[in-house]
Design a protein around this motif. Structure first.
Motif, PDB file in Angstrom:
ATOM      1  N   VAL A 220       0.846  -1.199   0.000  1.00  0.00           N
ATOM      2  CA  VAL A 220       0.000   0.000   0.000  1.00  0.00           C
ATOM      3  C   VAL A 220       0.879   1.245   0.000  1.00  0.00           C
ATOM      4  CG1 VAL A 220      -1.896   1.187   1.151  1.00  0.00           C
ATOM      5  CG2 VAL A 220      -1.676  -1.301   1.362  1.00  0.00           C
ATOM      6  N   PRO A 221       0.670   2.180  -0.954  1.00  0.00           N
ATOM      7  CA  PRO A 221       1.512   3.377  -1.056  1.00  0.00           C
ATOM      8  C   PRO A 221       1.151   4.437  -0.018  1.00  0.00           C
ATOM      9  CG  PRO A 221      -0.182   3.477  -2.725  1.00  0.00           C
ATOM     10  CD  PRO A 221      -0.354   2.139  -2.024  1.00  0.00           C
ATOM     11  N   ILE A 222       1.383   4.135   1.244  1.00  0.00           N
ATOM     12  CA  ILE A 222       0.953   5.053   2.302  1.00  0.00           C
ATOM     13  C   ILE A 222       1.767   6.343   2.319  1.00  0.00           C
ATOM     14  CG2 ILE A 222       0.073   3.184   3.758  1.00  0.00           C
ATOM     15  CD1 ILE A 222       2.600   3.559   5.473  1.00  0.00           C
ATOM     16  N   GLY A 223       2.968   6.331   1.724  1.00  0.00           N
ATOM     17  CA  GLY A 223       3.800   7.527   1.714  1.00  0.00           C
ATOM     18  C   GLY A 223       3.415   8.520   0.634  1.00  0.00           C
ATOM     19  N   ASP A 224       2.557   8.139  -0.289  1.00  0.00           N
ATOM     20  CA  ASP A 224       2.146   9.001  -1.391  1.00  0.00           C
ATOM     21  C   ASP A 224       1.029   9.924  -0.916  1.00  0.00           C
ATOM     22  OD1 ASP A 224       1.260  10.212  -3.700  1.00  0.00           O
ATOM     23  OD2 ASP A 224       1.161   8.362  -4.887  1.00  0.00           O
TER      24      ASP A 224
END
Length: 255
Positions: A220-224
């Motif tokens: 999951v791209p949580i840093g985006d």
């Protein structure tokens, strides 16, 4: 820039005896943090502190821990799990209830903290693991909120960091170019899907993105920050469990 991927798919193993000072520290890798154990109550308290500190990410969510088989399948009442929190010197002991769905809640307990209590499961080493799970109430079982996963990452990383020696943390901070790993722009959080090979799609209004999955693990791209906290990850429960999917939706049959 090369995408940074830290897979946290098999963290916080409960199914281990009490820790001892002469036991080896879990190894740390760039693409995976290898099974740091949910042994120490004090380490879990570090996760509780992170949950409180970052509640703005998921103001209506609850933090619980989900028991799973080592390969990722959820545990349930049929597994007969019994968990207790106890100190080595016998000064503290308390049962930790696990519900029929394999979920448990860890509260704050000063006596357990002062006694440096550890979690002990009634199973052999390595058969089960326990994972933080942050969920906003009212969402369907096949939906995860992105802000919940961002907060879940911070809880997980806080527990992991508490168990790491200083030099290991410093090395990873240098590698990540930040001490706040979950906020790194290209950070993908590896979390467990409901079942292996399930199709996972991140959605915000009309915008969508299929997420990469590998067995039980979902990235999951949580840093985006282009995706808001209220974006939702939805799982397609109709997909075959024998599939692995790449981010461009290409399915691959698991051998």
């Amino acid at each position: 820039m090369k995408r940074t991927t830290v897979a946290l798919c098999a963290l916080l193993a409960c199914a281990l005896p009490a820790a001892h000072a002469d036991e080896p520290v879990p190894s740390v890798q760039v693409k995976g943090i290898a099974d740091p154990e949910m042994r120490s109550y004090r380490s879990v308290v570090a996760g509780l502190d992170a949950f409180d500190a970052h509640r703005a990410l998921a103001p209506h969510a609850l933090l619980r821990f989900r028991m799973r088989h080592a390969e990722g399948a959820p545990a349930n009442a049929g597994d007969g799990l019994r968990l207790r929190l106890a100190s080595d010197d016998g000064s503290f002991q308390e049962d930790v209830p696990i519900d029929a769905a394999g979920l448990l809640t860890v509260g704050r307990n000063q006596a357990a903290y002062d006694a440096d209590a550890t979690f002990i499961l009634n199973q052999k080493n390595g058969l089960y693991t326990g994972h933080p799970e942050v969920r906003t109430a009212g969402l369907p079982d096949n939906v995860r909120r992105l802000g919940d996963l961002r907060l879940e990452c911070r809880v997980t990383i806080a527990i992991v960091k508490d168990q790491m020696p200083f030099m290991a943390k410093a090395a990873l901070n240098t590698l990540m170019l930040t001490s706040d790993w979950c906020a790194k722009k290209d950070f993908n959080y590896g979390t467990l899907a409901p079942r292996p090979g399930v199709r996972a799609v991140l959605r915000d209004g009309e915008r969508s993105r299929t997420l990469e999955t590998h067995g039980w693990n979902m990235m999951v791209p949580i840093g985006d920050t282009g995706w808001p906290d209220d974006a939702l990850v939805q799982f397609d429960e109709g997909v075959s469990a024998d599939l692995t999917r790449t981010a461009d939706e290409t399915p691959r049959t698991v051998p």
